[in-house]
Design an enzyme around this catalytic site. Sequence first.
Site, mmCIF file in Angstrom:
data_model
loop_
_atom_site.group_PDB
_atom_site.id
_atom_site.type_symbol
_atom_site.label_atom_id
_atom_site.label_comp_id
_atom_site.label_asym_id
_atom_site.label_seq_id
_atom_site.Cartn_x
_atom_site.Cartn_y
_atom_site.Cartn_z
ATOM 1 N N ARG A 44 0.799 -1.232 0.000
ATOM 2 C CA ARG A 44 0.000 0.000 0.000
ATOM 3 C C ARG A 44 0.829 1.277 0.000
ATOM 4 O O ARG A 44 0.297 2.361 -0.204
ATOM 5 C CB ARG A 44 -0.958 -0.013 1.196
ATOM 6 C CG ARG A 44 -2.173 -0.904 0.948
ATOM 7 C CD ARG A 44 -3.191 -0.745 2.039
ATOM 8 N NE ARG A 44 -2.821 -1.507 3.221
ATOM 9 C CZ ARG A 44 -3.220 -1.203 4.461
ATOM 10 N NH1 ARG A 44 -3.974 -0.129 4.674
ATOM 11 N NH2 ARG A 44 -2.864 -1.944 5.483
ATOM 12 N N LYS B 266 30.372 30.345 3.441
ATOM 13 C CA LYS B 266 30.800 28.944 3.490
ATOM 14 C C LYS B 266 32.214 28.843 4.029
ATOM 15 O O LYS B 266 33.085 29.612 3.616
ATOM 16 C CB LYS B 266 30.751 28.352 2.075
ATOM 17 C CG LYS B 266 31.130 26.887 2.027
ATOM 18 C CD LYS B 266 31.901 26.520 0.781
ATOM 19 C CE LYS B 266 33.364 26.925 0.889
ATOM 20 N NZ LYS B 266 34.220 26.361 -0.172
ATOM 21 N N GLN C 61 14.140 -13.986 4.682
ATOM 22 C CA GLN C 61 12.972 -14.869 4.652
ATOM 23 C C GLN C 61 12.427 -14.881 3.230
ATOM 24 O O GLN C 61 11.849 -13.907 2.768
ATOM 25 C CB GLN C 61 11.901 -14.354 5.623
ATOM 26 C CG GLN C 61 10.692 -15.268 5.720
ATOM 27 C CD GLN C 61 9.464 -14.557 6.253
ATOM 28 O OE1 GLN C 61 9.429 -13.336 6.342
ATOM 29 N NE2 GLN C 61 8.445 -15.324 6.600
ATOM 30 N N ALA D 136 28.012 45.438 -0.322
ATOM 31 C CA ALA D 136 26.996 44.772 -1.139
ATOM 32 C C ALA D 136 27.606 44.254 -2.428
ATOM 33 O O ALA D 136 28.405 44.935 -3.059
ATOM 34 C CB ALA D 136 25.870 45.752 -1.449
HETATM 35 C C1 UD1 Z 1 -0.064 -9.126 12.753
HETATM 36 C C2 UD1 Z 1 -0.588 -10.092 13.812
HETATM 37 C C3 UD1 Z 1 -1.874 -9.542 14.394
HETATM 38 C C4 UD1 Z 1 -1.645 -8.153 14.953
HETATM 39 C C5 UD1 Z 1 -1.054 -7.245 13.878
HETATM 40 C C6 UD1 Z 1 -0.656 -5.926 14.496
HETATM 41 C C7 UD1 Z 1 0.115 -12.288 13.057
HETATM 42 C C8 UD1 Z 1 -0.305 -13.553 12.434
HETATM 43 N N1 UD1 Z 1 -0.816 -11.366 13.207
HETATM 44 O O1 UD1 Z 1 -1.009 -9.139 11.704
HETATM 45 O O2 UD1 Z 1 -2.332 -10.387 15.409
HETATM 46 O O3 UD1 Z 1 -2.867 -7.611 15.440
HETATM 47 O O4 UD1 Z 1 0.122 -7.835 13.303
HETATM 48 O O5 UD1 Z 1 -0.266 -5.048 13.502
HETATM 49 O O6 UD1 Z 1 1.264 -12.134 13.419
HETATM 50 N N2 UD1 Z 1 6.291 -10.095 8.130
HETATM 51 C C9 UD1 Z 1 7.410 -10.790 7.784
HETATM 52 N N3 UD1 Z 1 7.287 -11.959 7.110
HETATM 53 C C10 UD1 Z 1 6.088 -12.486 6.795
HETATM 54 C C11 UD1 Z 1 4.939 -11.767 7.153
HETATM 55 C C12 UD1 Z 1 5.069 -10.585 7.827
HETATM 56 O O7 UD1 Z 1 8.536 -10.334 8.062
HETATM 57 O O8 UD1 Z 1 6.075 -13.550 6.183
HETATM 58 C C13 UD1 Z 1 6.432 -8.841 8.869
HETATM 59 C C14 UD1 Z 1 5.806 -7.670 8.129
HETATM 60 O O9 UD1 Z 1 6.767 -7.016 7.314
HETATM 61 C C15 UD1 Z 1 5.380 -6.788 9.284
HETATM 62 C C16 UD1 Z 1 5.057 -7.772 10.402
HETATM 63 O O10 UD1 Z 1 5.739 -8.947 10.073
HETATM 64 O O11 UD1 Z 1 6.435 -5.943 9.717
HETATM 65 C C17 UD1 Z 1 3.574 -8.005 10.574
HETATM 66 O O12 UD1 Z 1 3.067 -8.574 9.416
HETATM 67 P P1 UD1 Z 1 1.638 -8.220 8.840
HETATM 68 O O13 UD1 Z 1 1.432 -8.931 7.582
HETATM 69 O O14 UD1 Z 1 1.439 -6.754 8.841
HETATM 70 O O15 UD1 Z 1 0.729 -8.874 9.957
HETATM 71 P P2 UD1 Z 1 -0.775 -8.550 10.232
HETATM 72 O O16 UD1 Z 1 -1.624 -9.318 9.334
HETATM 73 O O17 UD1 Z 1 -0.971 -7.085 10.285
#
Ligand code: UD1
Length: 457
Positions: free
Chosen positions: A15, A349, A73, A378
């Site tokens: 987004r 400078k 990852q 000036a």
């Molecule tokens: C997650 C939580 C949710 C919480 C929310 C808060 C889980 C399953 N859910 O959901 O309970 O309320 O955050 O914002 O954890 N990321 C990785 N690798 C991945 C997936 C995500 O590094 O494979 C990182 C993302 O970059 C991000 C963070 O983990 O920084 C959270 O991931 P996101 O997909 O935003 O999780 P939510 O669905 O928002």
Amino acid sequence: MALNVVIMAAGKGTRMKSALPKVLHRLAGTSLLQHVLNAAAALGGGRTVVITGHGAEQVEAAAAASGAAFVRQMPQLGTGHAVQQAVPALDDRHAITLILNGDVPLIRAETAAALVQACGGSQLALLTIELADATGYGRIVREGPSVRAIVEHKDATPAQREIREVYTGIMAAPTAWLKRRVMTLSNANVQQEYYLTDLVALAVADGLTVVAAAAASDTEVLGVNSPLQLADLERRYQRAEAERLMEAGVRLADPARFDVRGRLDCGSDVEIDINCVFEGEVRLDDGARIGANCIIRDARIGAGAVIHPFTHIEGAQVGAGALIGPFARLRPGAELGSDVHIGNFVEVKNSTMARGAKANHLAYLGDATVGERVNYGAGSITANYDGANKHRTVIGNDVHIGSNSVLRAPVTIGAGATIGAGSVIGKDAPAGELTVARARQVTIPGWHRPQKVSKKV
Ligand code: UD1
Ligand code: MG
């Protein structure tokens, strides 16, 4: 206490609609990831591991620059899968592992420290918050006072979706337990992801106590997913900075039109008009006044100095009682003594100007040493660059440089000398004398202007 910190930063940030990885977007002049790394560092050391994925190379370079380790990852199969990748990198000597989010930049070290304390190495501690609209968040499911599980929004029943207490994405867990149990997560859920949040039910099954600690404000747990959310957090951050300064007595014309991108340190009776931006490390001494629309970076402004509107200052020092601007530009290495006056469209400078020296209009001073009470006329400039090298101009005390002079460096103007307006000075000018270097004025008697020839038709 030394601990492991895992910072999740592999997500795409769709987004944001940007080529730049989300966690490298800037809030208050510093990347989101750096804010989180700073919070981790403030916790007192240990090992920090950043999980990278999208834009991995850039994110890894940022992590490495702060001394953090990173693991990649690929592909991204969920937050649980992310922490699984970090397992080999977690240091067993640190009993607690704290999990932070790379896109939740304003987490305060105090809050994280309290969560670590709640974990204590023997409990699973979750940072939670009550939200009026909990859509999209994992819900904290309790039985009586005890936490039983986190249920992701997409997996929640209608009754569970009524729960307002949500998981912020931040937890602290016993390291040994986490390393073992995170490997046992399954992806049998609506999103077919490995949910880190399923650890809660596993902890309950293992008889590990789960505690929930509430965040002090939503600002510190809000994530950045879009430019709109980034701007919203930026304003919250700036508002907090403005309040901190105003509580210390700084008079801001409007806290909503004020930006600090670094550290601003102020003495007493400092006034700052609207739309100023402070970057890097800036110190404003007692009674300094900053006019509207100034940009000041890595600078020290002396007591009682006045910076008039639309002035740009970078890497400079301004002495007490100096008057700068409007529309002045101080570049790196400008060191101005007390009561120096710099007027409109003057650029300085890598030059020192001693007490009471003045350059009031349309001038350039580069690589110059300017004595006390010098009046720099000036339109005058130092020609400090010969096309290959830079050279210094030295101007003694009480010199008067006439308007529109060019001082061709290297050159020295002796104390008390006067340079006639319009001079090009390429040789040293002696102290106390008038030196003029320009064509003499001549008058041609009886000269007539050409007349327009009238054409015959
Ligand atoms: C997650 C939580 C949710 C919480 C929310 C808060 C889980 C399953 N859910 O959901 O309970 O309320 O955050 O914002 O954890 N990321 C990785 N690798 C991945 C997936 C995500 O590094 O494979 C990182 C993302 O970059 C991000 C963070 O983990 O920084 C959270 O991931 P996101 O997909 O935003 O999780 P939510 O669905 O928002
Ligand atoms: Mg999220």
